[in-house]
Design an enzyme around this catalytic site. Structure first.
Site, PDB file in Angstrom:
ATOM      1  N   TRP A 123       0.732  -1.318  -0.046  1.00  0.00           N
ATOM      2  CA  TRP A 123      -0.025  -0.006   0.073  1.00  0.00           C
ATOM      3  C   TRP A 123       1.044   1.337   0.085  1.00  0.00           C
ATOM      4  O   TRP A 123       1.826   1.133   0.612  1.00  0.00           O
ATOM      5  CB  TRP A 123      -0.809   0.135   1.214  1.00  0.00           C
ATOM      6  N   GLU A 128      -3.097  -2.902  -2.530  1.00  0.00           N
ATOM      7  CA  GLU A 128      -4.146  -2.455  -1.931  1.00  0.00           C
ATOM      8  C   GLU A 128      -4.370  -0.972  -2.390  1.00  0.00           C
ATOM      9  O   GLU A 128      -3.698   0.053  -2.015  1.00  0.00           O
ATOM     10  CB  GLU A 128      -3.890  -2.285  -0.432  1.00  0.00           C
ATOM     11  N   LYS A 164      -7.075   2.697  -2.497  1.00  0.00           N
ATOM     12  CA  LYS A 164      -8.013   3.213  -1.540  1.00  0.00           C
ATOM     13  C   LYS A 164      -8.606   4.669  -2.257  1.00  0.00           C
ATOM     14  O   LYS A 164      -8.332   5.068  -3.420  1.00  0.00           O
ATOM     15  CB  LYS A 164      -7.533   3.720  -0.050  1.00  0.00           C
ATOM     16  N   ASP A 208      -9.988  -3.233   1.438  1.00  0.00           N
ATOM     17  CA  ASP A 208      -9.903  -2.801   3.097  1.00  0.00           C
ATOM     18  C   ASP A 208     -11.352  -2.167   3.110  1.00  0.00           C
ATOM     19  O   ASP A 208     -11.744  -1.351   2.290  1.00  0.00           O
ATOM     20  CB  ASP A 208      -8.857  -1.918   3.041  1.00  0.00           C
ATOM     21  N   HIS A 262     -12.059   1.545   2.817  1.00  0.00           N
ATOM     22  CA  HIS A 262     -11.576   2.222   1.612  1.00  0.00           C
ATOM     23  C   HIS A 262     -12.349   2.880   0.316  1.00  0.00           C
ATOM     24  O   HIS A 262     -11.865   2.972  -0.665  1.00  0.00           O
ATOM     25  CB  HIS A 262     -10.245   1.417   0.871  1.00  0.00           C
ATOM     26  N   HIS A 276      -8.800  -6.764   4.296  1.00  0.00           N
ATOM     27  CA  HIS A 276      -8.446  -6.218   5.415  1.00  0.00           C
ATOM     28  C   HIS A 276      -9.751  -5.724   6.140  1.00  0.00           C
ATOM     29  O   HIS A 276     -10.445  -4.818   5.667  1.00  0.00           O
ATOM     30  CB  HIS A 276      -7.606  -4.951   5.184  1.00  0.00           C
ATOM     31  N   ASP A 304     -12.398   6.893   6.538  1.00  0.00           N
ATOM     32  CA  ASP A 304     -11.375   5.588   6.821  1.00  0.00           C
ATOM     33  C   ASP A 304     -10.652   5.662   8.107  1.00  0.00           C
ATOM     34  O   ASP A 304      -9.292   5.822   8.242  1.00  0.00           O
ATOM     35  CB  ASP A 304     -10.125   5.570   5.615  1.00  0.00           C
ATOM     36  N   ASP A 309     -10.228   3.690  10.565  1.00  0.00           N
ATOM     37  CA  ASP A 309      -9.539   2.381  11.119  1.00  0.00           C
ATOM     38  C   ASP A 309     -10.099   2.351  12.706  1.00  0.00           C
ATOM     39  O   ASP A 309      -9.135   1.976  13.442  1.00  0.00           O
ATOM     40  CB  ASP A 309      -8.004   2.732  10.994  1.00  0.00           C
ATOM     41  N   ASP A 353      -6.982  -4.814  10.057  1.00  0.00           N
ATOM     42  CA  ASP A 353      -6.274  -3.331   9.854  1.00  0.00           C
ATOM     43  C   ASP A 353      -6.989  -2.271  10.455  1.00  0.00           C
ATOM     44  O   ASP A 353      -8.138  -1.774   9.881  1.00  0.00           O
ATOM     45  CB  ASP A 353      -5.886  -3.247   8.217  1.00  0.00           C
TER      46      ASP A 353
HETATM   47  C1  RNT Z   1      -3.791   2.326   4.418  1.00  0.00           C
HETATM   48  C2  RNT Z   1      -4.009   1.047   4.493  1.00  0.00           C
HETATM   49  C3  RNT Z   1      -2.766   0.110   4.922  1.00  0.00           C
HETATM   50  C4  RNT Z   1      -2.325   0.381   5.974  1.00  0.00           C
HETATM   51  C5  RNT Z   1      -1.395  -0.433   6.924  1.00  0.00           C
HETATM   52  C6  RNT Z   1      -0.614   0.122   7.963  1.00  0.00           C
HETATM   53  O1  RNT Z   1      -4.992   3.149   4.403  1.00  0.00           O
HETATM   54  O2  RNT Z   1      -5.367   0.355   4.727  1.00  0.00           O
HETATM   55  O3  RNT Z   1      -3.205  -1.272   4.773  1.00  0.00           O
HETATM   56  O4  RNT Z   1      -3.449   0.554   7.207  1.00  0.00           O
HETATM   57  O5  RNT Z   1      -0.365  -0.915   5.900  1.00  0.00           O
HETATM   58 ZN    ZN Z   2      -5.619  -1.827   4.925  1.00  0.00          ZN
END
Ligand code: RNT
Ligand code: ZN
Length: 423
Positions: free
Chosen positions: A189, A231, A233, A264, A267, A291, A299, A301, A331
């Site tokens: 990523w 990955e 986003k 993810d 994303h 993820h 986003d 997290d 994640d």
């Molecule tokens: C970032 C991605 C990625 C990170 C990690 C730390 O938006 O989701 O996967 O969160 O690599």
């Molecule tokens: Zn991710």
């Protein structure tokens, strides 16, 4: 809290209730326990990494917020925390490492010069615990990333640096796989993008293709051992208008280069269903990496919980019988609560969603659909929500010999008192 006997008698009733809907809970239990979940090491230390110096750390738009005490400050503390977490999780777990968790001792080793030996302590830890390792190049939190562009940078020297990093990381991933006898999922990523409308959306994407092609041109690294994923986003902090590696970019790139596509949950547009994408993408992508995360308005997290997006994602995997074609990884990062609890909550919720997918009464649902009885399909879907899956989950935890229900909180409290509070 329930006794062993109460858990097993509740499970017997649940098994019969599910059998009425054509679901074999024994098969679901065994399968749900067997699917590996890759624990992201970066929840332990708020995505800081173990490198010195720390300049450029805030580049790349990845940031954990909150000031809960007890953050792991070095590799030993991270591993000690992960040891506690592993004992509280049912089923198979892996560990997902990021390159900036290298342990280089007193020597400063830059990202483009990383070697397997810089991860020897992680490897020894994993080997001892029979835990597989996954890996990620860290294309952020570095002075070479402060422009907001890495592999797609117009600056040749910057591109070169990150290409070399990507190549070095592939060799490390391959090494992990060979040493542990388990393929290493290696996820790329990059943060590249622009805060405001760029004049040229083309050139960075063209450069990104070229950079990745250079990284993957290294045929000395076996794809069987190093399973590369990419990955994308929609946007990030500082890349609100334009993300070079968008979903379309990576979907096409992964497919044309035989790589794994990573999805993810944080994303996409908030109203997009990642679950719906699975059956579309997997017509063309042999394998995907998931993820699990929880976007709250963006986003963000947040810690994964058993919410509808997570449930429906694994329901789709179950309905497509696609378990052998997906890799599951966590994640998220939350520094505002006990970090070990965050792991346990997120990992358990992910495995609960896997179990729930496997407990879906797909057979009668499919029959109702095929017969054109939409009302019956809807009624059965509603009824499925009320089936006693909690009793199956308790049984799963009991069989895995981990604390049932919220009993694990006591272990976390003890660790907080004895260890975290002294940091
Ligand atoms: C970032 C991605 C990625 C990170 C990690 C730390 O938006 O989701 O996967 O969160 O690599
Ligand atoms: Zn991710």
């Amino acid at each position: 809290m329930p006794s062993e006997k109460q858990i097993s008698s509740a499970y017997r009733l649940a098994r019969a209730a599910y059998a009425d809907y054509g679901v074999d809970t024994e098969a679901a239990l065994a399968k749900a326990l067997s699917i590996p979940i890759s624990l992201h090491c970066w929840q332990a230390d708020d995505v800081r990494g173990l490198e010195t110096p720390k300049e450029g750390l805030d580049s790349g738009g990845i940031m954990a917020t909150g000031g809960y005490p007890g953050r792991a400050r070095n590799g030993d503390e991270m591993r000690a925390d992960l040891d506690v977490v592993l004992k509280l999780l049912p089923g198979r777990q892996r560990l997902n490492l990021h390159a900036f968790y290298a342990e280089t001792g007193a020597k400063v080793v830059d990202r483009d010069a990383l070697e397997p030996e810089h991860f020897s302590r992680w490897l020894a830890w994993a080997k001892e615990r029979h835990v597989g390792l996954d890996f990620n190049p860290t294309y952020f939190a570095h002075l070479m990333a402060t422009s907001g562009f890495t592999l797609s940078s117009p600056d040749k020297a910057v591109r070169r640096f990150w290409i070399d990093h990507g190549k070095a990381c592939r060799r490390i991933a391959e090494h992990f796989s060979k040493k542990l006898g388990s393929p290493c999922v290696h996820n790329h990523w990059i943060p590249d993008g622009a805060k405001d409308a760029p004049a040229d959306r083309w050139a960075p994407r063209a450069r990104l293709v070229e950079s990745f092609d250079t990284i993957f041109a290294d045929k000395s690294v076996s794809r069987k051992h190093c399973v590369d994923a990419v990955e994308g986003k929609l946007f990030g902090l500082g890349s609100e208008d334009y993300v070079v590696g968008s979903q379309e970019f990576y979907s096409s790139y992964a497919q044309s280069r035989g790589l794994v596509l990573c999805l993810d949950l944080g994303h996409y547009h908030p109203t997009e269903s990642v679950a719906d994408k699975v059956s579309a993408l997997m017509q063309f992508h042999p394998r995907i990496l998931l993820h699990t995360s929880r976007p709250v308005r963006w986003d963000s997290d947040h810690v994964v919980i058993l919410d509808d997006p997570v449930r429906s994602l694994f329901l789709e995997i179950a309905r497509g019988a696609a378990w052998d074609r997906v890799f599951v990884a966590l994640d998220f990062f939350d520094a505002s609560i006990n970090r070990l609890a965050a792991y346990v909550i997120g990992a358990r919720a992910t495995r609960q969603a896997i179990l729930l997918g496997l407990l879906d009464p797909s057979k009668p649902l499919g029959q109702a659909e095929a017969a054109g009885r939409g009302h019956e399909r809807l009624a059965l879907m509603e009824q499925a929500k009320a089936l006693p899956w909690g009793a199956v989950w308790d049984e799963l935890c009991a069989r895995a010999d981990v604390p049932v229900r919220s009993n694990w909180l006591a272990t976390v409290a003890r660790h907080e008192r004895d260890t975290l509070s002294k940091r």
